[in-house]
Design a protein around this motif. Structure first.
Motif, PDB file in Angstrom:
ATOM      1  N   VAL A   1       1.013  -0.973   0.093  1.00 52.45           N
ATOM      2  CA  VAL A   1      -0.042  -0.220   0.709  1.00 52.45           C
ATOM      3  C   VAL A   1       0.717   1.180   0.014  1.00 52.45           C
ATOM      4  O   VAL A   1       0.376   1.889  -0.678  1.00 52.45           O
ATOM      5  CB  VAL A   1      -0.728  -0.128   1.153  1.00 52.45           C
ATOM      6  N   SER A   2       1.977   1.424   0.818  1.00 54.39           N
ATOM      7  CA  SER A   2       2.558   2.789   0.679  1.00 54.39           C
ATOM      8  C   SER A   2       3.518   2.461  -0.273  1.00 54.39           C
ATOM      9  O   SER A   2       3.109   3.643  -1.430  1.00 54.39           O
ATOM     10  CB  SER A   2       4.091   2.392   1.478  1.00 54.39           C
TER      11      SER A   2
ATOM     12  N   SER B   1       0.585   4.221  -2.905  1.00 55.09           N
ATOM     13  CA  SER B   1       0.136   5.458  -2.838  1.00 55.09           C
ATOM     14  C   SER B   1       1.499   6.042  -3.077  1.00 55.09           C
ATOM     15  O   SER B   1       1.140   7.619  -2.811  1.00 55.09           O
ATOM     16  CB  SER B   1      -0.181   5.630  -1.496  1.00 55.09           C
ATOM     17  N   THR B   2       2.346   5.960  -2.801  1.00 57.33           N
ATOM     18  CA  THR B   2       3.334   6.839  -3.110  1.00 57.33           C
ATOM     19  C   THR B   2       3.622   6.886  -4.758  1.00 57.33           C
ATOM     20  O   THR B   2       4.253   8.182  -4.915  1.00 57.33           O
ATOM     21  CB  THR B   2       5.133   6.892  -2.366  1.00 57.33           C
ATOM     22  N   LYS B   3       3.654   5.840  -5.327  1.00 55.95           N
ATOM     23  CA  LYS B   3       3.647   6.283  -6.987  1.00 55.95           C
ATOM     24  C   LYS B   3       2.761   6.357  -7.556  1.00 55.95           C
ATOM     25  O   LYS B   3       3.045   6.958  -8.896  1.00 55.95           O
ATOM     26  CB  LYS B   3       4.063   5.050  -7.512  1.00 55.95           C
ATOM     27  N   HIS B   4       1.773   6.266  -7.382  1.00 54.35           N
ATOM     28  CA  HIS B   4       0.232   6.582  -7.600  1.00 54.35           C
ATOM     29  C   HIS B   4      -0.597   7.635  -6.633  1.00 54.35           C
ATOM     30  O   HIS B   4      -0.518   7.135  -5.423  1.00 54.35           O
ATOM     31  CB  HIS B   4      -0.375   5.392  -8.155  1.00 54.35           C
TER      32      HIS B   4
ATOM     33  N   PHE C   1      -3.669   7.671  -6.689  1.00 56.06           N
ATOM     34  CA  PHE C   1      -5.376   7.599  -6.942  1.00 56.06           C
ATOM     35  C   PHE C   1      -6.395   6.611  -5.826  1.00 56.06           C
ATOM     36  O   PHE C   1      -6.545   7.121  -5.238  1.00 56.06           O
ATOM     37  CB  PHE C   1      -5.694   6.599  -8.308  1.00 56.06           C
ATOM     38  N   TRP C   2      -5.157   6.138  -4.467  1.00 64.14           N
ATOM     39  CA  TRP C   2      -5.485   5.663  -3.510  1.00 64.14           C
ATOM     40  C   TRP C   2      -5.485   7.240  -2.385  1.00 64.14           C
ATOM     41  O   TRP C   2      -6.144   6.793  -2.181  1.00 64.14           O
ATOM     42  CB  TRP C   2      -3.980   4.557  -2.735  1.00 64.14           C
ATOM     43  N   ASN C   3      -4.481   7.806  -2.693  1.00 64.09           N
ATOM     44  CA  ASN C   3      -4.833   9.135  -1.496  1.00 64.09           C
ATOM     45  C   ASN C   3      -5.787   9.980  -1.434  1.00 64.09           C
ATOM     46  O   ASN C   3      -6.442  10.999  -1.158  1.00 64.09           O
ATOM     47  CB  ASN C   3      -3.320   9.958  -1.840  1.00 64.09           C
ATOM     48  N   ARG C   4      -6.515  10.065  -3.189  1.00 63.71           N
ATOM     49  CA  ARG C   4      -7.761  10.592  -3.522  1.00 63.71           C
ATOM     50  C   ARG C   4      -8.982   9.982  -2.481  1.00 63.71           C
ATOM     51  O   ARG C   4      -9.595  11.056  -1.912  1.00 63.71           O
ATOM     52  CB  ARG C   4      -7.635  10.363  -5.504  1.00 63.71           C
ATOM     53  N   THR C   5      -9.069   9.245  -2.342  1.00 60.79           N
ATOM     54  CA  THR C   5      -9.975   8.365  -1.665  1.00 60.79           C
ATOM     55  C   THR C   5      -9.931   7.782  -0.614  1.00 60.79           C
ATOM     56  O   THR C   5     -10.969   7.257   0.664  1.00 60.79           O
ATOM     57  CB  THR C   5     -10.991   7.620  -2.136  1.00 60.79           C
ATOM     58  N   LEU C   6      -8.448   7.752  -0.101  1.00 58.40           N
ATOM     59  CA  LEU C   6      -8.256   6.872   1.345  1.00 58.40           C
ATOM     60  C   LEU C   6      -8.710   5.313   0.706  1.00 58.40           C
ATOM     61  O   LEU C   6      -8.196   5.088   1.819  1.00 58.40           O
ATOM     62  CB  LEU C   6      -8.336   7.387   2.458  1.00 58.40           C
ATOM     63  N   GLY C   7      -7.867   4.851  -0.301  1.00 57.06           N
ATOM     64  CA  GLY C   7      -8.318   3.730  -1.147  1.00 57.06           C
ATOM     65  C   GLY C   7      -9.749   2.686  -0.670  1.00 57.06           C
ATOM     66  O   GLY C   7     -10.002   2.319  -0.689  1.00 57.06           O
ATOM     67  N   ALA C   8     -10.881   4.055  -0.888  1.00 61.78           N
ATOM     68  CA  ALA C   8     -11.913   3.539  -0.557  1.00 61.78           C
ATOM     69  C   ALA C   8     -12.887   2.759  -2.259  1.00 61.78           C
ATOM     70  O   ALA C   8     -13.038   2.013  -2.358  1.00 61.78           O
ATOM     71  CB  ALA C   8     -12.450   4.440  -0.372  1.00 61.78           C
ATOM     72  N   ASP C   9     -12.065   3.546  -3.215  1.00 59.14           N
ATOM     73  CA  ASP C   9     -11.543   2.539  -4.573  1.00 59.14           C
ATOM     74  C   ASP C   9     -10.706   1.993  -5.088  1.00 59.14           C
ATOM     75  O   ASP C   9     -10.579   1.443  -5.482  1.00 59.14           O
ATOM     76  CB  ASP C   9     -12.251   3.698  -5.676  1.00 59.14           C
TER      77      ASP C   9
ATOM     78  N   SER D   1      -4.963  -8.027   5.894  1.00 58.66           N
ATOM     79  CA  SER D   1      -5.502  -6.645   5.342  1.00 58.66           C
ATOM     80  C   SER D   1      -5.928  -5.476   6.883  1.00 58.66           C
ATOM     81  O   SER D   1      -5.511  -4.397   6.524  1.00 58.66           O
ATOM     82  CB  SER D   1      -7.160  -6.862   5.193  1.00 58.66           C
ATOM     83  N   ARG D   2      -5.594  -5.713   7.968  1.00 56.50           N
ATOM     84  CA  ARG D   2      -4.885  -5.056   9.201  1.00 56.50           C
ATOM     85  C   ARG D   2      -3.796  -4.705   8.777  1.00 56.50           C
ATOM     86  O   ARG D   2      -3.040  -4.177   9.932  1.00 56.50           O
ATOM     87  CB  ARG D   2      -5.314  -5.929  10.025  1.00 56.50           C
ATOM     88  N   GLY D   3      -2.754  -5.063   8.070  1.00 54.25           N
ATOM     89  CA  GLY D   3      -1.488  -4.703   8.129  1.00 54.25           C
ATOM     90  C   GLY D   3      -1.351  -3.352   7.294  1.00 54.25           C
ATOM     91  O   GLY D   3      -0.449  -2.548   7.385  1.00 54.25           O
ATOM     92  N   SER D   4      -2.174  -2.793   6.708  1.00 52.10           N
ATOM     93  CA  SER D   4      -2.759  -1.549   6.331  1.00 52.10           C
ATOM     94  C   SER D   4      -4.163  -1.059   7.009  1.00 52.10           C
ATOM     95  O   SER D   4      -5.165  -1.301   6.426  1.00 52.10           O
ATOM     96  CB  SER D   4      -2.773  -0.923   5.141  1.00 52.10           C
ATOM     97  N   PRO D   5      -4.251  -0.067   7.966  1.00 55.44           N
ATOM     98  CA  PRO D   5      -5.702   0.595   8.649  1.00 55.44           C
ATOM     99  C   PRO D   5      -6.275   0.677   7.478  1.00 55.44           C
ATOM    100  O   PRO D   5      -7.441   0.921   7.790  1.00 55.44           O
ATOM    101  CB  PRO D   5      -5.799   1.780   9.669  1.00 55.44           C
ATOM    102  N   LEU D   6      -6.333   1.637   6.526  1.00 58.98           N
ATOM    103  CA  LEU D   6      -6.739   1.706   5.659  1.00 58.98           C
ATOM    104  C   LEU D   6      -7.686   1.505   4.846  1.00 58.98           C
ATOM    105  O   LEU D   6      -8.787   1.282   4.679  1.00 58.98           O
ATOM    106  CB  LEU D   6      -5.666   3.528   4.629  1.00 58.98           C
ATOM    107  N   LEU D   7      -6.478   0.698   4.629  1.00 56.96           N
ATOM    108  CA  LEU D   7      -7.008  -1.046   3.491  1.00 56.96           C
ATOM    109  C   LEU D   7      -8.081  -1.478   4.339  1.00 56.96           C
ATOM    110  O   LEU D   7      -9.151  -1.972   3.909  1.00 56.96           O
ATOM    111  CB  LEU D   7      -6.138  -2.473   3.153  1.00 56.96           C
ATOM    112  N   ASN D   8      -7.988  -2.068   5.307  1.00 55.70           N
ATOM    113  CA  ASN D   8      -9.079  -3.057   6.427  1.00 55.70           C
ATOM    114  C   ASN D   8      -9.760  -1.615   6.378  1.00 55.70           C
ATOM    115  O   ASN D   8     -11.252  -2.391   6.345  1.00 55.70           O
ATOM    116  CB  ASN D   8      -8.125  -3.008   7.800  1.00 55.70           C
TER     117      ASN D   8
END
Length: 575
Positions: A322-323, A326-329, A331-339, A354-361
């Motif tokens: 996820v890091s 989110s750093t290279k693109h 798109f993740w930061n636009r919705t905090l991973g919701a899409d 999936s709990r490795g990333s709180p936003l993903l979880n």
């Protein structure tokens, strides 16, 4: 002219008959001033007024001559107008001229059409728009009977005052309008899709809609709203685009199992990476959702130490992935991973990884076989994934062509499985080794049994599907393949595709506390109800089949459709 001048000439001999005051007509007593006899009216008239009266007295014309003068002036205007129009060059008029009457008369004498044309000549008029925004009136250039060319007049309306002004206003509006971004364009398309689905959902059965005979096509009884589902599916096929991240290396990323109990995980990744590509896009700006193609099953195989219960390596891998994206693109930061969405079928490692990333979880769409609400599964944003066990990568031979619906099934219910999890011990304790020919329950099939596992399914009306260590069970899909009505024995389990499928139309759900009454419950289902449930199983079978390549309405498309529904509701999910 003579009539208008006659009163004027005759007025000369009445020149003395002016509006002077006649003494004999006055009724006032007379007075004498300076030896002059004055009437009372004259005495009361002031000096300026008397001088005006004296002027009128000596005027050669009377007031009664004004009408004659007016008539004379009117005649003069009429004469001048007639002279002006007779002397004007008619060819310079900007008007349509009628063609000679002979031009419009037909060759047949005495015809009704020629008679009408002789009285009402017809003007043939066509319009065409030219580059100068002018409108030309063009009349057919036929020739008259005497061979002279008919004059073609062009009626030009200077449309610059109206049409050019309107065009300029439109151009100004277009220029002032802000260009639509790609994101806004996608959201407008999703809004149109929502409106279309809403109209289909509210459409009455007798109304004609774009989906046509949807009830006949997909069988409406097994769906919550068959019209809404079909319209949503069509909108997905028309609009949905998925971007697959290219970061990561096999085998953990871009690969997965395809020939074991977690087959669905590897087959979905393979279809997204190497399939027909109908939904995949190489342009991330056009994507509605973003897929992270890592395999939790392969994480367990390559990163997890058996029996260590140390899940840290898996969580670190997910957090690092996820890091990176989110750093290279952006798109993740636009919705905090919701899409964004991930897919995992491993029983217990999928939710934990999936709990490795709180936003993903908490934000992302998690497509999980272990759809247990007591362990953090959120039906509003997460997707329940059916667990499909394909030993050789294909459906077992016996289950590919189940017996016809009218075939006899001698057993009421069947189960065979290991003793693990909290529910199976209860089932086996009450129904194992009872020598009941109706309810056949085994921990392991007897070696001397002439029937194998799948044959027992094909010969049973109901197939028991209790949860093991986790809520999901591959027996549910196997029962559907065998057209054996599945009996769900589970708690806190969100069934696959339950946002569009009515599981009560093709399955039976029995609570854990009701397991001792299992035979009574299943035996109380009448033949008519059983046939209805069996027909529902046959209708939904296509939604749980893995095809290669994927086909419409199969399990691959149903998974994407579940993700599509979450994407349509993205604003509510983020809120």
């Amino acid at each position: 002219i003579f009539l208008s001048l006659l009163p004027l000439l005759s007025s000369r001999k009445f020149k003395s008959c002016t509006h002077e005051i006649q003494p004999n007509t006055l009724q006032f007593p007379r007075t004498i001033r300076n030896g002059i006899e004055l009437s009372r009216s004259q005495r009361l008239i002031s000096k300026p007024e008397r001088s005006l009266m004296e002027t009128k007295r000596h005027s050669p014309y009377s007031v009664s001559m004004l009408p004659s003068i007016s008539v004379l002036l009117l005649c003069s205007v009429l004469i001048a107008s007639a002279y002006y129009f007779c002397s004007y060059d008619s060819s310079s008029l900007d008007l349509l001229h009628f063609a000679p009457r002979s031009q419009f008369e037909s060759s047949g004498e005495g015809s009704r059409s020629s008679a009408a044309a002789s009285v009402f000549p017809v003007v043939e008029l066509r319009t065409k728009v030219i580059t100068s925004n002018q409108i030309q009136a063009v009349r057919s250039a036929a020739r008259s009977a005497d061979g002279s060319a008919v004059v073609i007049n062009r009626l030009r309306r200077n449309a610059t005052s109206s049409s050019s002004t309107t065009a300029a206003a439109i151009d100004l509006k277009r220029k002032s309008r802000k260009p639509i971004s790609r994101g806004e364009e996608l959201e407008r398309g999703l809004a149109r899709a929502r409106a279309s689905i809403r109209r289909a959902a509210m459409a009455a059965d007798h109304q004609n809609s774009s989906i046509g005979r949807v009830e006949e096509f997909i069988g409406g009884s097994v769906y919550r709203n068959s019209r809404a589902f079909y319209q949503s599916y069509v909108e997905m096929e028309k609009r949905m685009k998925v971007y697959v991240y290219k970061e990561g290396e096999p085998p953990i990323v871009h690969d997965g199992p395809c020939k074991d109990i977690y087959t669905i995980e590897g087959r979905f990744i393979h279809e997204m990476e190497h399939g027909a590509g109908k939904f995949r896009t190489e342009d991330p700006e056009r994507a509605h959702v973003y897929f992270m193609p890592f395999s939790v099953t392969w994480m367990v195989k390559y990163l997890y130490t058996p029996l260590s219960y140390n899940l840290t390596p898996l969580r670190h891998f997910v957090a690092d992935y996820v890091s990176v994206i989110s750093t290279k693109h952006p798109f993740w930061n636009r919705t905090l991973g919701a899409d964004h969405f991930m897919l995992a079928c491993h029983d217990w490692q999928g939710p934990h990884a999936s709990r490795g990333s709180p936003l993903l979880n908490h934000n992302s769409i998690r497509v999980l076989c272990n759809a247990n609400t007591s362990e953090g599964f959120t039906p509003r944003k997460d997707v329940s994934l059916p667990e499909i066990h394909l030993y050789g990568g294909n459906i077992p031979t016996q289950l590919r062509s189940p017996p016809p619906p009218s075939s006899h099934r001698p057993h009421l219910a069947f189960f065979a499985g290991g003793l693990h999890g909290p529910i199976r011990p209860i089932l086996l304790r009450h129904w194992k080794d009872r020598n009941d020919t109706d309810l056949r329950v085994f921990e392991y099939l007897p070696k001397a049994s002439p029937l194998d596992y799948h044959t027992f399914m094909l010969r049973s009306k109901f197939c028991l599907c209790p949860s093991g260590h986790e809520v999901a069970s591959p027996r549910i899909v196997e029962a559907i393949y065998a057209e054996c009505v599945p009996v769900i024995l589970s708690e806190s389990y969100v069934l696959p595709f339950s946002d569009v499928l009515r599981w009560e139309a093709f399955s039976v759900q029995v609570g854990v506390s009701e397991i001792p009454r299992l035979k009574e419950i299943l035996g109380g289902i009448g033949e008519r109800e059983y046939l209805r449930l069996k027909s529902g199983v046959r209708s939904v079978r296509r939604h749980f089949v893995l095809n290669q390549p994927a086909k419409r309405f199969d399990v691959f498309h149903m998974i994407l459709h579940s993700v599509w529904l979450r994407r349509l509701d993205l604003k509510n999910l983020v809120a």
